[in-house]
Design an enzyme around this catalytic site. Structure first.
Site, PDB file in Angstrom:
ATOM      1  N   GLY A 118       0.946  -1.404  -0.387  1.00 14.41           N
ATOM      2  CA  GLY A 118      -0.099   0.008   0.170  1.00 14.41           C
ATOM      3  C   GLY A 118       0.544   1.207  -0.203  1.00 14.41           C
ATOM      4  N   GLU A 119       0.201   2.477  -0.724  1.00 16.55           N
ATOM      5  CA  GLU A 119       0.622   4.016  -0.624  1.00 16.55           C
ATOM      6  C   GLU A 119       2.115   3.648  -1.383  1.00 16.55           C
ATOM      7  OE1 GLU A 119       0.539   6.728   2.062  1.00 16.55           O
ATOM      8  OE2 GLU A 119      -1.671   5.771   3.078  1.00 16.55           O
ATOM      9  N   GLY A 120       2.342   2.773  -2.542  1.00 14.05           N
ATOM     10  CA  GLY A 120       3.373   2.711  -3.157  1.00 14.05           C
ATOM     11  C   GLY A 120       3.671   1.359  -2.574  1.00 14.05           C
TER      12      GLY A 120
END
Length: 591
Positions: free
Chosen positions: A411-413
């Site tokens: 998640g988030e990159g």
């Protein structure tokens, strides 16, 4: 000869990367300084501390949060939901609007205070910490950073009180870590009064329970036919044309969060958030804040794993000894303690960069996200192994923690994308200096001589000068000297990679991984050293007679510096050709 289609696409990708990553102010921050062979001490030393008023506010808030969270949070995982009474409690204690200004009902907390609260939540339940992170750190944060005063006045009061909840909608079928590949469209009306949005979003945290969405969509660029860019919009799910396809997608972990998938069908919207066509800048800026609180949540979870491991190692007996008496168990405990120390230090330092109003900390937040999520996964694995078979049964919290923790590296990159990002953005500084020298040599111009001379002096100076790491404690000067020499060695390695590989290094991810890994170890070691130095100084001022236990930071620095050296050595001595050949051969087999 006309360029091929692949070359045209490559140039387009490079231009997009330039616009996205390098269009803003390029301060010489700490991470960028490492790649240039510099130690920008004032970004990391002295170690950041809250002032007494902020510390008092924080302690009061932590007490409230602990009381609220000291309940059966396993219910959240079992029932795949976060109960409304818990959300109300988060609102009542000010968690949902921590950093919002007091004029809008928020607590006006700093990023460091916010991270400490999220660490406490992350220590107890990952679903709740992800819920708060999505609502506050990337939901409300977009409004705080890019909203007009009118938009903030309209939306923030209900969001900070929990009357309404927020979500951040970027991810699509073809757009996740590749944020620039958003396909949702926003077509302007004929009279230019509004936009019509069409497309689908998925994996959106809080989608089914929120009332305010920040949605990324493609808009035409005015006066540039055929060119488009990404713009951020504020969308409410009660707007005609919004279709919730799946409100709660079943998941392996963080089951309490409402992760949804929705479609916009000719949704009419006027609310643009931030400048037209600057949605990627909105997204990446907001994610910088989200990755910082992500680090705090992972730190809290790792502390919980360490606590569980210590308790079990000190109580479980095998072969007439407690587990804690076995060296291989001590190895795991020591590694966890050392990493937790560094994770907390990195989080505080990174949060302080935001609090000080510095503008360019995207490499530091990426480093924090990759480092803390990887180290949490290792901590979960170590704690699991120490518990043995008992960890595998549902009545042990480690099973939930393991399932919850796995999403963090995605998640988030994803960590792989961020690893390449760290290396490529970091290498840009020295790369541009080498380019200036090369261009002047191959196409001489008096106008360029001055720039080329400065670039050459910078590169030469970095190769003959060992950076000074200014610690205050005499006991730490040995470590400071090692760190300075390692930064010098890192700069030499970066220079060599740029000279040897030149532009192809943009595609050489195994090289990028080692360079980024060494840079992360340098950042982590610096943060741990800064914190240790500060604690030694505080001990001296407070006159404590009993020595603190500083074995964890010492062990972390030793293993971190050693690992960085190993990564740099592997830039020249590795099995990359065999690795890639085996991978290519395996992928090409028909099965």
């Amino acid at each position: 000869m006309a360029p091929s289609e692949a070359e045209i696409q490559r140039q387009k990708e490079m231009q997009q990367a330039e616009e996205l990553l390098f269009s803003g102010r390029q301060e010489l921050g700490f991470a960028k300084g490492l790649f240039l062979g510099n130690f920008v001490a004032d970004w990391v030393m002295p170690y950041p501390r809250l002032d007494p008023t902020q510390q008092t506010e924080l302690e009061s808030a932590l007490s409230e949060v602990r009381q609220m969270l000291d309940r059966d949070l396993d219910w959240i995982d079992r029932n795949a939901d976060i109960p409304r009474n818990l959300i109300d409690g988060l609102a009542r204690t000010g968690v949902l609007g921590m950093t919002a200004p007091r004029e809008f009902g928020g607590r006006g907390f700093s990023q460091m205070q916010c991270c400490r609260i999220l660490e406490e939540i992350g220590k107890r339940d990952a679903s709740t910490s992800v819920f708060v992170n999505a609502h506050h750190s990337i939901g409300i944060r977009a409004l705080l950073l890019f909203g007009t005063r009118e938009q903030q006045a309209q939306w923030l009061p209900a969001l900070v009180t929990g009357e309404e909840l927020a979500a951040f909608a970027l991810t699509e079928r073809e757009a996740g870590s590749d944020a620039a590949n958003v396909r949702m469209t926003a077509t302007p009306s004929d009279d230019g009064s509004h936009y019509i949005l069409n497309g689908e979003k998925r994996y959106i945290t809080n989608a089914a329970v929120s009332q305010v969405w920040t949605v990324m969509a493609r808009t035409p660029v005015p006066n540039k036919p055929g060119k488009d860019a990404i713009t951020a919009f504020l969308v409410t799910p009660d707007t005609p044309g919004v279709e919730m396809i799946e409100g709660r997608m079943p998941k392996l972990g963080i089951r309490g969060t409402a992760t949804g998938r929705f479609r916009l069908n000719n949704v009419r919207k006027e609310n643009i958030l931030g400048p037209l066509g600057k949605g990627l800048r909105v997204a990446l800026t907001v994610l910088d804040f989200g990755r910082t609180t992500f680090g705090a949540c992972c730190t809290g979870a790792a502390k919980h794993c360490l606590q569980l491991a210590i308790e079990h190692a000190n109580s479980r007996q095998q072969f007439k000894k407690t587990l804690g008496n076995f060296d291989l168990v001590k190895k795991k405990i020591a590694r966890m303690a050392a990493d937790v120390y560094a994770m907390e230090a990195m989080t505080n330092v990174t949060a302080s960069l935001i609090d000080r109003g510095l503008e360019d900390y995207m490499i530091e937040t990426a480093m924090l996200k990759v480092f803390t999520t990887d180290r949490l996964w290792e901590a979960v694995n170590d704690a699991f192994q120490i518990h043995g078979g008992s960890a595998y049964f549902d009545d042990n919290p480690l099973g939930r923690i393991l399932r919850d923790a796995r999403i963090n590296q995605i998640g988030e990159g994803s960590n792989e994308v961020l690893t390449s990002f760290i290396a490529l953005v970091g290498m840009r500084g020295p790369g541009m200096e080498f380019k200036e020298i090369y261009d002047t040599m191959t196409s001489f111009s008096m106008n360029r001589v001055g720039k080329a001379w400065n670039a050459g002096m910078n590169r030469l100076g970095a190769t003959v000068r060992t950076p000074n790491v200014p610690v205050q404690s005499a006991e730490l000067r040995g470590f400071a000297g090692q760190l300075g020499r390692l930064i010098w060695r890192f700069n030499i390695a970066v220079n060599r990679a740029l000279v040897v590989y030149r532009e192809p290094v943009l595609d050489m991810q195994l090289i990028q991984e080692r360079i980024a890994g060494a840079a992360m170890e340098l950042f982590a070691s610096t943060c741990a050293l800064s914190r240790w130095d500060s604690e030694l100084q505080a001990r001296g001022r407070n006159g404590e007679k009993q020595p603190f236990d500083f074995t964890a930071p010492e062990y972390f620095l030793r293993k971190s510096i050693r690992h960085a050296k190993e990564l740099l050595a592997k830039l020249n001595d590795n099995d990359d050709r065999a690795l890639l050949a085996a991978g290519n051969a395996t992928l090409s087999q028909d099965r």
